[in-house]
Design a protein around this motif. Sequence first.
Motif, PDB file in Angstrom:
ATOM      1  N   ILE A   1       0.614  -1.355   0.055  1.00 50.36           N
ATOM      2  CA  ILE A   1       0.151   0.046   0.039  1.00 50.36           C
ATOM      3  C   ILE A   1       0.951   1.089  -0.141  1.00 50.36           C
ATOM      4  O   ILE A   1       0.353   1.975  -1.572  1.00 50.36           O
ATOM      5  CB  ILE A   1      -1.057  -0.276   1.221  1.00 50.36           C
ATOM      6  CG1 ILE A   1      -1.813  -1.009   1.309  1.00 50.36           C
ATOM      7  CG2 ILE A   1      -1.732   1.981   1.154  1.00 50.36           C
ATOM      8  CD1 ILE A   1      -2.470  -1.883   2.300  1.00 50.36           C
ATOM      9  N   GLN A   2       2.164   1.494   1.074  1.00 50.30           N
ATOM     10  CA  GLN A   2       2.674   2.813   0.975  1.00 50.30           C
ATOM     11  C   GLN A   2       3.791   2.598  -1.121  1.00 50.30           C
ATOM     12  O   GLN A   2       3.842   3.997  -0.959  1.00 50.30           O
ATOM     13  CB  GLN A   2       4.168   2.582   2.120  1.00 50.30           C
ATOM     14  CG  GLN A   2       4.587   3.269   2.518  1.00 50.30           C
ATOM     15  CD  GLN A   2       5.735   3.043   3.458  1.00 50.30           C
ATOM     16  OE1 GLN A   2       6.113   2.191   3.767  1.00 50.30           O
ATOM     17  NE2 GLN A   2       6.813   4.174   3.904  1.00 50.30           N
TER      18      GLN A   2
ATOM     19  N   THR B   1      -3.050   8.317  -5.033  1.00 48.57           N
ATOM     20  CA  THR B   1      -3.098   9.256  -3.447  1.00 48.57           C
ATOM     21  C   THR B   1      -5.181   8.701  -2.997  1.00 48.57           C
ATOM     22  O   THR B   1      -4.877   9.982  -1.933  1.00 48.57           O
ATOM     23  CB  THR B   1      -3.646  10.786  -3.872  1.00 48.57           C
ATOM     24  OG1 THR B   1      -4.348  11.195  -5.694  1.00 48.57           O
ATOM     25  CG2 THR B   1      -2.237  11.201  -4.413  1.00 48.57           C
ATOM     26  N   THR B   2      -5.592   8.198  -3.770  1.00 47.06           N
ATOM     27  CA  THR B   2      -7.308   7.754  -3.627  1.00 47.06           C
ATOM     28  C   THR B   2      -6.807   6.421  -2.706  1.00 47.06           C
ATOM     29  O   THR B   2      -6.472   5.707  -3.566  1.00 47.06           O
ATOM     30  CB  THR B   2      -8.040   8.064  -4.492  1.00 47.06           C
ATOM     31  OG1 THR B   2      -8.207   7.773  -5.485  1.00 47.06           O
ATOM     32  CG2 THR B   2      -7.769  10.241  -4.645  1.00 47.06           C
TER      33      THR B   2
ATOM     34  N   TYR C   1      -8.025   4.723   5.755  1.00 47.28           N
ATOM     35  CA  TYR C   1      -7.296   5.781   7.366  1.00 47.28           C
ATOM     36  C   TYR C   1      -5.810   5.506   6.863  1.00 47.28           C
ATOM     37  O   TYR C   1      -4.905   6.419   6.953  1.00 47.28           O
ATOM     38  CB  TYR C   1      -8.129   5.746   8.527  1.00 47.28           C
ATOM     39  CG  TYR C   1      -8.999   5.864   9.043  1.00 47.28           C
ATOM     40  CD1 TYR C   1      -8.924   6.825   9.105  1.00 47.28           C
ATOM     41  CD2 TYR C   1     -10.186   4.626   9.220  1.00 47.28           C
ATOM     42  CE1 TYR C   1     -10.359   7.377   9.358  1.00 47.28           C
ATOM     43  CE2 TYR C   1     -11.317   4.972   9.749  1.00 47.28           C
ATOM     44  CZ  TYR C   1     -11.515   6.324   9.561  1.00 47.28           C
ATOM     45  OH  TYR C   1     -13.165   6.928  10.299  1.00 47.28           O
ATOM     46  N   LEU C   2      -5.766   4.016   6.407  1.00 52.17           N
ATOM     47  CA  LEU C   2      -4.118   3.853   6.190  1.00 52.17           C
ATOM     48  C   LEU C   2      -3.945   4.950   5.417  1.00 52.17           C
ATOM     49  O   LEU C   2      -2.241   5.278   5.465  1.00 52.17           O
ATOM     50  CB  LEU C   2      -3.878   2.672   6.094  1.00 52.17           C
ATOM     51  CG  LEU C   2      -2.637   2.508   5.528  1.00 52.17           C
ATOM     52  CD1 LEU C   2      -1.325   2.514   6.937  1.00 52.17           C
ATOM     53  CD2 LEU C   2      -2.314   0.703   5.677  1.00 52.17           C
ATOM     54  N   ILE C   3      -3.812   5.164   4.330  1.00 55.34           N
ATOM     55  CA  ILE C   3      -4.053   5.303   3.191  1.00 55.34           C
ATOM     56  C   ILE C   3      -3.722   7.370   3.471  1.00 55.34           C
ATOM     57  O   ILE C   3      -3.231   7.485   2.720  1.00 55.34           O
ATOM     58  CB  ILE C   3      -4.417   5.110   2.242  1.00 55.34           C
ATOM     59  CG1 ILE C   3      -4.409   3.774   0.885  1.00 55.34           C
ATOM     60  CG2 ILE C   3      -4.671   6.718   0.862  1.00 55.34           C
ATOM     61  CD1 ILE C   3      -5.613   3.294   0.692  1.00 55.34           C
TER      62      ILE C   3
ATOM     63  N   ARG D   1      -0.564  11.739   3.822  1.00 48.98           N
ATOM     64  CA  ARG D   1      -0.275  13.102   4.463  1.00 48.98           C
ATOM     65  C   ARG D   1       1.750  12.877   4.429  1.00 48.98           C
ATOM     66  O   ARG D   1       2.070  14.253   4.397  1.00 48.98           O
ATOM     67  CB  ARG D   1      -0.588  13.031   6.116  1.00 48.98           C
ATOM     68  CG  ARG D   1      -1.891  13.648   6.279  1.00 48.98           C
ATOM     69  CD  ARG D   1      -2.504  13.483   6.646  1.00 48.98           C
ATOM     70  NE  ARG D   1      -3.889  14.400   7.090  1.00 48.98           N
ATOM     71  CZ  ARG D   1      -4.469  13.930   8.237  1.00 48.98           C
ATOM     72  NH1 ARG D   1      -4.466  12.889   9.325  1.00 48.98           N
ATOM     73  NH2 ARG D   1      -5.990  14.223   7.492  1.00 48.98           N
ATOM     74  N   GLU D   2       1.817  11.765   5.062  1.00 49.82           N
ATOM     75  CA  GLU D   2       3.425  11.052   5.324  1.00 49.82           C
ATOM     76  C   GLU D   2       3.900  11.934   4.129  1.00 49.82           C
ATOM     77  O   GLU D   2       5.281  12.348   4.170  1.00 49.82           O
ATOM     78  CB  GLU D   2       3.705   9.758   5.863  1.00 49.82           C
ATOM     79  CG  GLU D   2       5.162   9.833   6.343  1.00 49.82           C
ATOM     80  CD  GLU D   2       5.464   8.403   6.474  1.00 49.82           C
ATOM     81  OE1 GLU D   2       6.053   7.786   6.012  1.00 49.82           O
ATOM     82  OE2 GLU D   2       5.145   7.730   7.952  1.00 49.82           O
ATOM     83  N   VAL D   3       3.555  10.992   3.169  1.00 49.52           N
ATOM     84  CA  VAL D   3       4.542  11.619   1.600  1.00 49.52           C
ATOM     85  C   VAL D   3       4.622  13.050   0.980  1.00 49.52           C
ATOM     86  O   VAL D   3       5.270  13.183   0.850  1.00 49.52           O
ATOM     87  CB  VAL D   3       3.986  10.581   0.887  1.00 49.52           C
ATOM     88  CG1 VAL D   3       5.085  11.155  -1.046  1.00 49.52           C
ATOM     89  CG2 VAL D   3       4.110   8.696   0.510  1.00 49.52           C
TER      90      VAL D   3
END
Length: 65
Positions: free
Chosen positions: A18-19, A27-28, A51-53, A58-60
């Motif tokens: 996923i990451q 992004t979606t 929520y993980l996505i 946000r982190e990216v």
Amino acid sequence: MKKDKFACTCKNVTYGQIQEAVEEGATTYDEVQKITRFGTGCGKCREFIEYLIRDIVREVEQREK
């Protein structure tokens, strides 16, 4: 985050997959699902992965600033 931990056990999709999808431009929720096929079995993982996505996106985005 443990990249080899399963986020979707039905389709054997890991946190790392996923990451990776997000880091490659998805992004979606729908874009990541299309790439990884998560949530197409029993569906129990869908809310969590949503929520993980969000958190990974946000982190990216923070790293890119």
